[in-house]
Scaffold this motif. Structure first.
Motif, PDB file in Angstrom:
ATOM      1  N   ASP A 112       7.333  11.078   5.902  1.00  0.00           N
ATOM      2  CA  ASP A 112       8.603  10.889   6.603  1.00  0.00           C
ATOM      3  C   ASP A 112       8.744   9.467   7.140  1.00  0.00           C
ATOM      4  OD1 ASP A 112       9.550  13.494   6.225  1.00  0.00           O
ATOM      5  OD2 ASP A 112       8.479  14.223   7.993  1.00  0.00           O
ATOM      6  N   ASP A 113       7.711   8.653   6.931  1.00  0.00           N
ATOM      7  CA  ASP A 113       7.677   7.285   7.442  1.00  0.00           C
ATOM      8  C   ASP A 113       7.802   6.319   6.259  1.00  0.00           C
ATOM      9  OD1 ASP A 113       7.006   4.765   8.432  1.00  0.00           O
ATOM     10  OD2 ASP A 113       5.352   5.510   9.656  1.00  0.00           O
ATOM     11  N   LEU A 114       9.001   5.791   6.046  1.00  0.00           N
ATOM     12  CA  LEU A 114       9.259   4.914   4.909  1.00  0.00           C
ATOM     13  C   LEU A 114       8.349   3.689   4.925  1.00  0.00           C
ATOM     14  CD1 LEU A 114      10.846   4.229   2.373  1.00  0.00           C
ATOM     15  CD2 LEU A 114      12.588   3.177   3.841  1.00  0.00           C
ATOM     16  N   ASP A 115       8.118   3.105   6.091  1.00  0.00           N
ATOM     17  CA  ASP A 115       7.245   1.933   6.175  1.00  0.00           C
ATOM     18  C   ASP A 115       5.820   2.271   5.739  1.00  0.00           C
ATOM     19  OD1 ASP A 115       9.230   0.156   7.043  1.00  0.00           O
ATOM     20  OD2 ASP A 115       8.924   0.715   9.143  1.00  0.00           O
ATOM     21  N   ALA A 116       5.336   3.449   6.098  1.00  0.00           N
ATOM     22  CA  ALA A 116       3.991   3.867   5.691  1.00  0.00           C
ATOM     23  C   ALA A 116       3.923   4.039   4.179  1.00  0.00           C
ATOM     24  CB  ALA A 116       3.606   5.163   6.400  1.00  0.00           C
ATOM     25  N   LEU A 117       4.962   4.612   3.583  1.00  0.00           N
ATOM     26  CA  LEU A 117       4.997   4.768   2.127  1.00  0.00           C
ATOM     27  C   LEU A 117       5.009   3.413   1.431  1.00  0.00           C
ATOM     28  CD1 LEU A 117       7.545   7.704   1.855  1.00  0.00           C
ATOM     29  CD2 LEU A 117       5.096   7.797   1.350  1.00  0.00           C
ATOM     30  N   ILE A 118       5.787   2.487   1.946  1.00  0.00           N
ATOM     31  CA  ILE A 118       5.851   1.145   1.366  1.00  0.00           C
ATOM     32  C   ILE A 118       4.489   0.464   1.457  1.00  0.00           C
ATOM     33  CG2 ILE A 118       6.829  -1.170   1.663  1.00  0.00           C
ATOM     34  CD1 ILE A 118       9.489   0.280   2.439  1.00  0.00           C
ATOM     35  N   ARG A 119       3.819   0.592   2.598  1.00  0.00           N
ATOM     36  CA  ARG A 119       2.489  -0.005   2.752  1.00  0.00           C
ATOM     37  C   ARG A 119       1.509   0.559   1.730  1.00  0.00           C
ATOM     38  NH1 ARG A 119       3.740   0.386   8.163  1.00  0.00           N
ATOM     39  NH2 ARG A 119       2.628   2.355   8.389  1.00  0.00           N
ATOM     40  N   GLU A 120       1.563   1.865   1.514  1.00  0.00           N
ATOM     41  CA  GLU A 120       0.632   2.490   0.554  1.00  0.00           C
ATOM     42  C   GLU A 120       0.901   2.040  -0.880  1.00  0.00           C
ATOM     43  OE1 GLU A 120      -2.098   4.143   0.963  1.00  0.00           O
ATOM     44  OE2 GLU A 120      -1.878   4.256   3.130  1.00  0.00           O
ATOM     45  N   CYS A 121       2.149   1.723  -1.178  1.00  0.00           N
ATOM     46  CA  CYS A 121       2.527   1.348  -2.547  1.00  0.00           C
ATOM     47  C   CYS A 121       2.490  -0.151  -2.784  1.00  0.00           C
ATOM     48  CB  CYS A 121       3.915   1.887  -2.873  1.00  0.00           C
ATOM     49  SG  CYS A 121       3.986   3.684  -2.917  1.00  0.00           S
ATOM     50  N   SER A 122       2.177  -0.919  -1.762  1.00  0.00           N
ATOM     51  CA  SER A 122       2.147  -2.378  -1.881  1.00  0.00           C
ATOM     52  C   SER A 122       0.725  -2.842  -2.134  1.00  0.00           C
ATOM     53  CB  SER A 122       2.668  -3.031  -0.598  1.00  0.00           C
ATOM     54  OG  SER A 122       3.999  -2.642  -0.373  1.00  0.00           O
ATOM     55  N   PRO A 123       0.559  -3.896  -2.936  1.00  0.00           N
ATOM     56  CA  PRO A 123      -0.781  -4.401  -3.171  1.00  0.00           C
ATOM     57  C   PRO A 123      -1.372  -4.992  -1.892  1.00  0.00           C
ATOM     58  CG  PRO A 123       0.861  -5.846  -4.181  1.00  0.00           C
ATOM     59  CD  PRO A 123       1.600  -4.645  -3.626  1.00  0.00           C
ATOM     60  N   ALA A 124      -2.661  -4.876  -1.772  1.00  0.00           N
ATOM     61  CA  ALA A 124      -3.364  -5.450  -0.611  1.00  0.00           C
ATOM     62  C   ALA A 124      -3.275  -6.971  -0.677  1.00  0.00           C
ATOM     63  CB  ALA A 124      -4.807  -4.982  -0.600  1.00  0.00           C
ATOM     64  N   PRO A 125      -3.135  -7.619   0.448  1.00  0.00           N
ATOM     65  CA  PRO A 125      -3.082  -9.086   0.430  1.00  0.00           C
ATOM     66  C   PRO A 125      -4.406  -9.665  -0.042  1.00  0.00           C
ATOM     67  CG  PRO A 125      -3.148  -8.274   2.683  1.00  0.00           C
ATOM     68  CD  PRO A 125      -3.029  -7.072   1.787  1.00  0.00           C
ATOM     69  N   CYS A 126      -4.331 -10.747  -0.756  1.00  0.00           N
ATOM     70  CA  CYS A 126      -5.519 -11.416  -1.265  1.00  0.00           C
ATOM     71  C   CYS A 126      -5.918 -12.500  -0.277  1.00  0.00           C
ATOM     72  CB  CYS A 126      -5.198 -12.025  -2.630  1.00  0.00           C
ATOM     73  SG  CYS A 126      -6.607 -12.818  -3.387  1.00  0.00           S
ATOM     74  N   HIS A 127      -7.139 -12.432   0.233  1.00  0.00           N
ATOM     75  CA  HIS A 127      -7.626 -13.423   1.193  1.00  0.00           C
ATOM     76  C   HIS A 127      -8.552 -14.385   0.471  1.00  0.00           C
ATOM     77  CE1 HIS A 127      -5.944 -11.171   4.534  1.00  0.00           C
ATOM     78  NE2 HIS A 127      -6.419 -10.079   3.954  1.00  0.00           N
ATOM     79  N   LEU A 128      -8.126 -15.625   0.337  1.00  0.00           N
ATOM     80  CA  LEU A 128      -8.947 -16.640  -0.343  1.00  0.00           C
ATOM     81  C   LEU A 128      -9.678 -17.507   0.645  1.00  0.00           C
ATOM     82  CD1 LEU A 128      -6.442 -17.702  -3.117  1.00  0.00           C
ATOM     83  CD2 LEU A 128      -8.337 -16.128  -3.317  1.00  0.00           C
TER      84      LEU A 128
END
Length: 72
Positions: A56-72
């Motif tokens: 029910d939390d659109l932001d949580a769904l978006i976070r789960e479907c987004s790639p993890a940030p790459c830390h260089l």
């Protein structure tokens, strides 16, 4: 090469397995997002990745479907 996935949000009990099987035939990686994935017994039986998330939390769904940030 990145894997192609089929994301199921709150898969259904009646035809969710058919979506999973069709995804696998198409060489897609099925992933289920659910507030309570254990209610869909076929997910574990088919070895489907299941992620517990507040659907029910659109932001949580978006976070789960987004790639993890790459830390260089």
């Amino acid at each position: 090469m990145a894997r192609r996935a089929l994301i199921l949000v709150e898969a259904t009990r009646s035809n969710g397995l058919l979506y999973i099987q069709a995804a696998q035939r198409l060489s897609l990686h099925p992933i289920a997002l659910s507030a309570d994935p254990v209610q869909y017994d076929y997910l574990e039986a088919e070895g489907v990745e299941a992620i517990r998330v507040d659907t029910d939390d659109l932001d949580a769904l978006i976070r789960e479907c987004s790639p993890a940030p790459c830390h260089l």
